[in-house]
Design a protein around this motif. Structure first.
Motif, PDB file in Angstrom:
ATOM      1  N   ILE A  28       1.831  -6.443 -12.198  1.00  0.00           N
ATOM      2  CA  ILE A  28       1.310  -7.150 -11.024  1.00  0.00           C
ATOM      3  C   ILE A  28       1.288  -6.224  -9.814  1.00  0.00           C
ATOM      4  CG2 ILE A  28       1.812  -8.978  -9.354  1.00  0.00           C
ATOM      5  CD1 ILE A  28       2.863 -10.669 -11.690  1.00  0.00           C
ATOM      6  N   ILE A  29       2.401  -5.534  -9.565  1.00  0.00           N
ATOM      7  CA  ILE A  29       2.477  -4.629  -8.419  1.00  0.00           C
ATOM      8  C   ILE A  29       1.476  -3.484  -8.576  1.00  0.00           C
ATOM      9  CG2 ILE A  29       3.963  -2.996  -7.202  1.00  0.00           C
ATOM     10  CD1 ILE A  29       6.322  -4.811  -7.782  1.00  0.00           C
ATOM     11  N   PHE A  30       1.381  -2.938  -9.783  1.00  0.00           N
ATOM     12  CA  PHE A  30       0.462  -1.833 -10.043  1.00  0.00           C
ATOM     13  C   PHE A  30      -0.982  -2.251  -9.765  1.00  0.00           C
ATOM     14  CE2 PHE A  30      -1.438   1.769 -12.050  1.00  0.00           C
ATOM     15  CZ  PHE A  30      -0.456   2.743 -12.144  1.00  0.00           C
ATOM     16  N   SER A  31      -1.353  -3.443 -10.192  1.00  0.00           N
ATOM     17  CA  SER A  31      -2.727  -3.904  -9.991  1.00  0.00           C
ATOM     18  C   SER A  31      -3.037  -4.126  -8.514  1.00  0.00           C
ATOM     19  CB  SER A  31      -2.976  -5.193 -10.777  1.00  0.00           C
ATOM     20  OG  SER A  31      -2.174  -6.247 -10.286  1.00  0.00           O
ATOM     21  N   TYR A  32      -2.070  -4.663  -7.757  1.00  0.00           N
ATOM     22  CA  TYR A  32      -2.285  -4.846  -6.317  1.00  0.00           C
ATOM     23  C   TYR A  32      -2.481  -3.500  -5.621  1.00  0.00           C
ATOM     24  CZ  TYR A  32      -1.541  -9.865  -5.710  1.00  0.00           C
ATOM     25  OH  TYR A  32      -1.697 -11.228  -5.711  1.00  0.00           O
ATOM     26  N   ALA A  33      -1.735  -2.481  -6.053  1.00  0.00           N
ATOM     27  CA  ALA A  33      -1.874  -1.155  -5.452  1.00  0.00           C
ATOM     28  C   ALA A  33      -3.253  -0.569  -5.727  1.00  0.00           C
ATOM     29  CB  ALA A  33      -0.783  -0.222  -5.989  1.00  0.00           C
ATOM     30  N   LEU A  34      -3.749  -0.686  -6.954  1.00  0.00           N
ATOM     31  CA  LEU A  34      -5.061  -0.149  -7.300  1.00  0.00           C
ATOM     32  C   LEU A  34      -6.182  -0.889  -6.566  1.00  0.00           C
ATOM     33  CD1 LEU A  34      -4.699   0.441 -11.150  1.00  0.00           C
ATOM     34  CD2 LEU A  34      -4.609   2.145  -9.334  1.00  0.00           C
ATOM     35  N   GLN A  35      -6.028  -2.192  -6.384  1.00  0.00           N
ATOM     36  CA  GLN A  35      -7.058  -2.978  -5.710  1.00  0.00           C
ATOM     37  C   GLN A  35      -7.106  -2.692  -4.210  1.00  0.00           C
ATOM     38  OE1 GLN A  35      -6.266  -7.101  -6.697  1.00  0.00           O
ATOM     39  NE2 GLN A  35      -6.165  -6.614  -8.880  1.00  0.00           N
ATOM     40  N   HIS A  36      -5.998  -2.202  -3.653  1.00  0.00           N
ATOM     41  CA  HIS A  36      -5.947  -1.953  -2.218  1.00  0.00           C
ATOM     42  C   HIS A  36      -6.876  -0.819  -1.800  1.00  0.00           C
ATOM     43  CE1 HIS A  36      -4.393  -1.752   1.815  1.00  0.00           C
ATOM     44  NE2 HIS A  36      -3.901  -0.534   1.633  1.00  0.00           N
ATOM     45  N   LEU A  37      -6.847   0.277  -2.563  1.00  0.00           N
ATOM     46  CA  LEU A  37      -7.711   1.432  -2.270  1.00  0.00           C
ATOM     47  C   LEU A  37      -8.334   1.913  -3.575  1.00  0.00           C
ATOM     48  CD1 LEU A  37      -5.428   3.468   0.189  1.00  0.00           C
ATOM     49  CD2 LEU A  37      -7.485   2.182   0.796  1.00  0.00           C
ATOM     50  N   PRO A  38      -9.341   1.198  -4.088  1.00  0.00           N
ATOM     51  CA  PRO A  38      -9.918   1.559  -5.388  1.00  0.00           C
ATOM     52  C   PRO A  38     -10.542   2.947  -5.421  1.00  0.00           C
ATOM     53  CG  PRO A  38     -11.253  -0.097  -4.276  1.00  0.00           C
ATOM     54  CD  PRO A  38      -9.988   0.010  -3.509  1.00  0.00           C
ATOM     55  N   GLU A  39     -10.976   3.437  -4.264  1.00  0.00           N
ATOM     56  CA  GLU A  39     -11.600   4.759  -4.238  1.00  0.00           C
ATOM     57  C   GLU A  39     -10.575   5.882  -4.403  1.00  0.00           C
ATOM     58  OE1 GLU A  39     -10.410   3.746  -0.027  1.00  0.00           O
ATOM     59  OE2 GLU A  39     -11.295   2.717  -1.759  1.00  0.00           O
ATOM     60  N   ARG A  40      -9.283   5.564  -4.331  1.00  0.00           N
ATOM     61  CA  ARG A  40      -8.231   6.570  -4.501  1.00  0.00           C
ATOM     62  C   ARG A  40      -7.294   6.168  -5.648  1.00  0.00           C
ATOM     63  NH1 ARG A  40      -5.673   8.267   1.203  1.00  0.00           N
ATOM     64  NH2 ARG A  40      -4.943   9.982  -0.121  1.00  0.00           N
ATOM     65  N   ASP A  41      -7.890   5.566  -6.692  1.00  0.00           N
ATOM     66  CA  ASP A  41      -7.067   5.019  -7.773  1.00  0.00           C
ATOM     67  C   ASP A  41      -6.267   6.079  -8.517  1.00  0.00           C
ATOM     68  OD1 ASP A  41      -9.302   6.138  -8.901  1.00  0.00           O
ATOM     69  OD2 ASP A  41      -9.774   4.453 -10.213  1.00  0.00           O
ATOM     70  N   ASN A  42      -6.812   7.303  -8.681  1.00  0.00           N
ATOM     71  CA  ASN A  42      -6.064   8.357  -9.368  1.00  0.00           C
ATOM     72  C   ASN A  42      -4.797   8.729  -8.601  1.00  0.00           C
ATOM     73  OD1 ASN A  42      -7.885   8.473 -11.435  1.00  0.00           O
ATOM     74  ND2 ASN A  42      -8.857  10.368 -10.782  1.00  0.00           N
ATOM     75  N   GLU A  43      -4.942   8.869  -7.280  1.00  0.00           N
ATOM     76  CA  GLU A  43      -3.794   9.239  -6.453  1.00  0.00           C
ATOM     77  C   GLU A  43      -2.765   8.108  -6.408  1.00  0.00           C
ATOM     78  OE1 GLU A  43      -5.688  12.188  -3.120  1.00  0.00           O
ATOM     79  OE2 GLU A  43      -6.273  10.085  -3.042  1.00  0.00           O
ATOM     80  N   ILE A  44      -3.253   6.878  -6.302  1.00  0.00           N
ATOM     81  CA  ILE A  44      -2.341   5.733  -6.291  1.00  0.00           C
ATOM     82  C   ILE A  44      -1.614   5.613  -7.626  1.00  0.00           C
ATOM     83  CG2 ILE A  44      -2.266   3.207  -6.262  1.00  0.00           C
ATOM     84  CD1 ILE A  44      -4.375   3.274  -4.076  1.00  0.00           C
ATOM     85  N   SER A  45      -2.314   5.871  -8.730  1.00  0.00           N
ATOM     86  CA  SER A  45      -1.692   5.828 -10.044  1.00  0.00           C
ATOM     87  C   SER A  45      -0.550   6.840 -10.135  1.00  0.00           C
ATOM     88  CB  SER A  45      -2.731   6.109 -11.134  1.00  0.00           C
ATOM     89  OG  SER A  45      -2.133   6.121 -12.410  1.00  0.00           O
TER      90      SER A  45
END
Length: 386
Positions: free
Chosen positions: A315-332
């Motif tokens: 759940i937390i991981f998905s919220y983080a990716l949805q926040h800035l989808p254009e930077r998903d690699n860095e957020i991951s």
């Protein structure tokens, strides 16, 4: 990639999630090593620290490596490191070699987690990514559940618990061969060029910082319970080390069932409300666990807490990716770096346990649960404001 190739490629990728679960063997291994070498809780808890410390160190470099050599090759590197880690205790068994083996296991698992999740997105359609990742987490949970059972069987029937590492080495080798044979190309190349500076700049976003701490704490809870529940059973019920190891399997079996059920419930219930409910149940269950002194009640409450915590990471991981989808690699990469929570929390638990007993060490995890409950309310408030 052709549709027929996708169907063939997804199987070795999913098997990689099963190998990913091998890292949780650190829980039961800590108890066996402590018994074998007569270690204190503080010294024994250096073992999980050696595993999860590397998530803080290697997450960003793993993302950079993935951009250079590709996801498939990066996963292959991680599996190779894992094989070496599994073989080391079989040939050299002293405290130093154990620390080195689990350090290598942590490095391999860090690289695997950073590269395997986006690899799914490269071989399946966008609409199926979430369901496949959920299935992957379920397989990882199954692997975590089986670990203590395999170690117990190796100790009981083969006379040496360390033979679990032979099983894991052979399974990881199978995964590596299957990956190299079954996955020939990546559907899309990584387009983000990540550096330490660009990834760390995400901490300026308070929302991302909050979710990063959430990842850190939920992993700390998983590792802390995995490590401490067997000790709690030994302390309160007088069980042997091999018998108490079933406490870890009980916790991970609950998480496995919870991940399976959560995949269906989260399709119908808002994830913020779902997390609020789960954290409320987890806090109540954990308080009762601290007071329980019988095998039956400890087992029941461990299951309740495991069920309640089983979907928090995703759940937390998905919220983080949805926040800035254009930077998903860095957020991951940043979120996986939060897995280092296992390295930060377990040593503190060990100090408290040595000084005041296992219940005092577990109390630290209650604070982590309370913070996660606060996050769930923040997520709901943010959604209303948006």
């Amino acid at each position: 990639m052709k549709q027929s190739d996708i169907k063939f490629a997804i199987l070795p990728i999913l098997f990689g999630f099963f190998v990913m679960g091998f890292v949780d063997v650190v829980g039961i291994s800590t108890n066996y090593v402590k018994h074998d070498f007569g270690l204190s809780d503080t010294l024994a808890n250096l073992i999980p620290m050696m595993v999860f410390l590397w998530f803080a160190v290697f997450s960003i470099p793993a993302g950079m490596l993935m951009g250079r050599i590709g996801r498939r090759n990066t996963v292959a590197v991680s599996l190779g490191i894992t094989i070496v880690a599994m073989l080391l205790p079989l040939f050299f068994y002293d405290f130093t070699s154990v620390l080195l083996a689990f350090a290598l296991l942590g490095i391999g698992n860090t690289i695997l987690q950073v590269s395997l999740n986006p690899m799914v997105a490269s071989v399946v359609s966008p609409g199926k990514v979430t369901s496949v990742l959920t299935l992957g987490q379920f397989l990882k949970a199954v692997s975590s559940f089986l670990g203590p059972l395999i170690a117990g069987a190796a100790a009981s029937f083969w006379g040496d618990w360390k033979l679990i590492f032979a099983v894991y080495a052979a399974t990881t080798l199978l995964s590596l061969v299957w990956l190299l044979v079954g996955v020939h190309e990546e559907g899309k190349k990584t387009v983000q060029t990540s550096t330490f500076a660009t990834v760390c700049s995400l901490f300026k976003d308070r929302y991302i910082g909050m979710l990063f701490l959430g990842i850190l704490f939920i992993v700390g809870i998983d590792v802390g319970l995995n490590t401490t529940v067997p000790k709690l059973l030994i302390e309160k019920t007088g069980m042997s080390v091999s018998e108490a190891g079933l406490g870890s399997s009980l916790y991970f079996s609950a998480r496995t069932i919870g991940a399976f059920i959560g995949a269906f419930l989260l399709a119908r219930i808002a994830s913020d409300r779902f997390m609020q409910c789960c954290m409320g149940i987890a806090v109540i269950g954990f308080v009762l666990l601290l007071m329980a002194d019988s095998l039956l009640w400890i087992s029941i409450l461990v299951v309740i807490v495991g069920l309640a915590c089983s979907n928090v990471f995703s759940i937390i991981f998905s919220y983080a990716l949805q926040h800035l989808p254009e930077r998903d690699n860095e957020i991951s990469a940043l979120m996986i770096m939060g897995v280092s929570g296992g390295a930060l929390i377990t040593p503190l638990m060990g100090v408290l346990s040595d000084a005041l007993g296992q219940v005092a060490g577990l109390s630290l995890l209650l604070l982590c649960l309370l913070y996660l409950g606060w996050i769930s309310f923040r997520l709901q408030k943010r959604k209303k404001n948006v």
